[in-house]
Enzyme design. Sequence first.
Site, short mmCIF file in Angstrom:
data_model
loop_
_atom_site.label_atom_id
_atom_site.label_comp_id
_atom_site.label_asym_id
_atom_site.label_seq_id
_atom_site.Cartn_x
_atom_site.Cartn_y
_atom_site.Cartn_z
N ARG A 102 -13.58 -8.24 2.06
CA ARG A 102 -12.17 -7.99 1.74
C ARG A 102 -11.35 -9.25 2.03
O ARG A 102 -10.47 -9.63 1.25
CB ARG A 102 -11.63 -6.80 2.56
CG ARG A 102 -12.32 -5.46 2.30
CD ARG A 102 -12.02 -4.97 0.91
NE ARG A 102 -10.60 -4.92 0.66
CZ ARG A 102 -9.79 -3.93 1.06
NH1 ARG A 102 -10.29 -2.87 1.67
NH2 ARG A 102 -8.49 -3.97 0.80
N GLN A 139 -10.31 -3.73 -3.14
CA GLN A 139 -11.60 -3.20 -2.69
C GLN A 139 -12.70 -3.53 -3.69
O GLN A 139 -13.78 -3.99 -3.33
CB GLN A 139 -11.48 -1.67 -2.52
CG GLN A 139 -12.76 -1.02 -2.06
CD GLN A 139 -13.13 -1.43 -0.65
OE1 GLN A 139 -12.34 -1.29 0.26
NE2 GLN A 139 -14.34 -1.94 -0.45
N ARG A 194 0.87 -1.19 0.00
CA ARG A 194 0.00 0.00 0.00
C ARG A 194 0.90 1.22 0.00
O ARG A 194 1.71 1.42 0.89
CB ARG A 194 -0.91 0.01 1.22
CG ARG A 194 -1.61 1.34 1.41
CD ARG A 194 -2.70 1.30 2.45
NE ARG A 194 -3.89 0.63 1.95
CZ ARG A 194 -5.13 0.84 2.40
NH1 ARG A 194 -5.34 1.70 3.37
NH2 ARG A 194 -6.16 0.20 1.89
N CYS A 252 -16.70 1.98 0.87
CA CYS A 252 -15.50 1.16 1.07
C CYS A 252 -14.95 1.29 2.49
O CYS A 252 -14.18 0.44 2.92
CB CYS A 252 -14.45 1.50 0.03
SG CYS A 252 -13.95 3.23 0.07
N HIS A 298 -7.47 0.75 -6.39
CA HIS A 298 -7.68 -0.05 -5.18
C HIS A 298 -8.37 -1.35 -5.62
O HIS A 298 -9.55 -1.58 -5.33
CB HIS A 298 -8.54 0.73 -4.18
CG HIS A 298 -8.50 0.19 -2.79
ND1 HIS A 298 -7.77 -0.93 -2.43
CD2 HIS A 298 -9.11 0.62 -1.64
CE1 HIS A 298 -7.94 -1.16 -1.13
NE2 HIS A 298 -8.74 -0.24 -0.64
N ASP A 319 -17.12 7.07 -1.19
CA ASP A 319 -15.79 6.92 -0.58
C ASP A 319 -15.50 8.23 0.14
O ASP A 319 -16.20 9.23 -0.07
CB ASP A 319 -14.77 6.67 -1.73
CG ASP A 319 -13.34 6.45 -1.23
OD1 ASP A 319 -13.12 6.32 -0.02
OD2 ASP A 319 -12.43 6.42 -2.10
N1 CP Z 1 -11.31 0.22 2.54
C1 CP Z 1 -10.03 0.14 2.94
O1 CP Z 1 -9.11 -0.09 2.17
O2 CP Z 1 -9.87 0.34 4.27
P1 CP Z 1 -8.48 0.54 5.03
O3 CP Z 1 -7.90 1.84 4.58
O4 CP Z 1 -8.85 0.54 6.49
O5 CP Z 1 -7.57 -0.59 4.69
N1 NVA Z 2 -9.87 6.87 -1.59
C1 NVA Z 2 -9.52 6.49 -0.25
C2 NVA Z 2 -9.77 5.02 -0.05
C3 NVA Z 2 -9.58 4.57 1.37
C4 NVA Z 2 -9.78 3.09 1.52
C5 NVA Z 2 -8.08 6.85 0.03
O1 NVA Z 2 -7.23 6.66 -0.83
O2 NVA Z 2 -7.79 7.30 1.15
#
Ligand code: CP
Ligand code: NVA
Length: 301
Positions: free
Chosen positions: A285, A130, A100, A257, A127, A217
């Site tokens: 997930r 997700q 990530r 999400c 993502h 989101d």
């Molecule tokens: N939806 C999602 O990716 O959540 P986190 O940021 O908690 O991993």
């Molecule tokens: N768009 C958001 C998704 C979080 C799971 C971000 O990147 O923070």
Amino acid sequence: MKHLLSIEELTREQIEKIVDLAILLKKDRKASPQVLAGQQWALIFTKSSTRTRVSFEVGIRELGGQVMFLSGADIQLGRGEPIKDTARVLSRMIHGAVIRTFAQQDVVDFAKYGTIPTINALTDDEHPCQILADLQTIKERLGGWEGKRICFLGDGDCNVARSWIWASARLGFELVIGAPKAFQPQETFMSGVPAGTVRVVDDPVEAVKGCDVLYTDVWVSMGKEAESADRIETLRPWQINDTLLKQAKPDAIVMHCLPAYRGKEITDEVMEANADIIFDEAENRLHAQKAVIVEIVQQAS
Ligand code: CP
Ligand code: NVA
């Protein structure tokens, strides 16, 4: 499939296979295939996470593997060691990496310079994990996505929105991106997407008309904190609330999400009324990512 770097790279068949396997794995967690027996995987995260981190840690263990969490700030990557060197070092010690981070190119480079399966656990661009869990949720709840109209509301140029756009391109369901001009998918991105994939609408009521799924989101994605005030101001009319929900189909479901910011992209009332779906989506997930890993490992053997 050696890696999962984006939804863009997947075929319709691969997406369908992963979703079906996720649904199957969910039926009996204790019977998970031990495809990672004897393997060590690493999670390398330079952004915060609750769902992604925990679901990957649990999922890897349920598949028989061992897992370590490496915060980007704690390893030499955080002090400037190149991603291509990190990839080559870790490839000599571990069997898979879940990353990530900010730049999509970093995930692509890790996969290119390393020799181990690499999974994108969120970048600024996509993502994919997700969206696979979301598709699983839609299949469980609505029987599938064929003939359904899905509306993404809010920051239509964020990572989650972009992965939705690629999902629509691959699977052919109707996707509406409801966003004000400043938050519509950028031209540079859309020029790579097949024409007709998505309808971009800059009126919230118009956007949700006839929709089966309303999806949102956070308005302030990780890395965009400096723009918080402007984003919240501009996106305020795009909140999913009871008034807007009345404009969608009467049986429309709401998905998020997570994490959710009540009073911003969604009201507490709508969130709580759809909690069963939204937290199922979060649970999925785990199952969807296990399916991704099983698919990758089986292809490699
Ligand atoms: N939806 C999602 O990716 O959540 P986190 O940021 O908690 O991993
Ligand atoms: N768009 C958001 C998704 C979080 C799971 C971000 O990147 O923070």
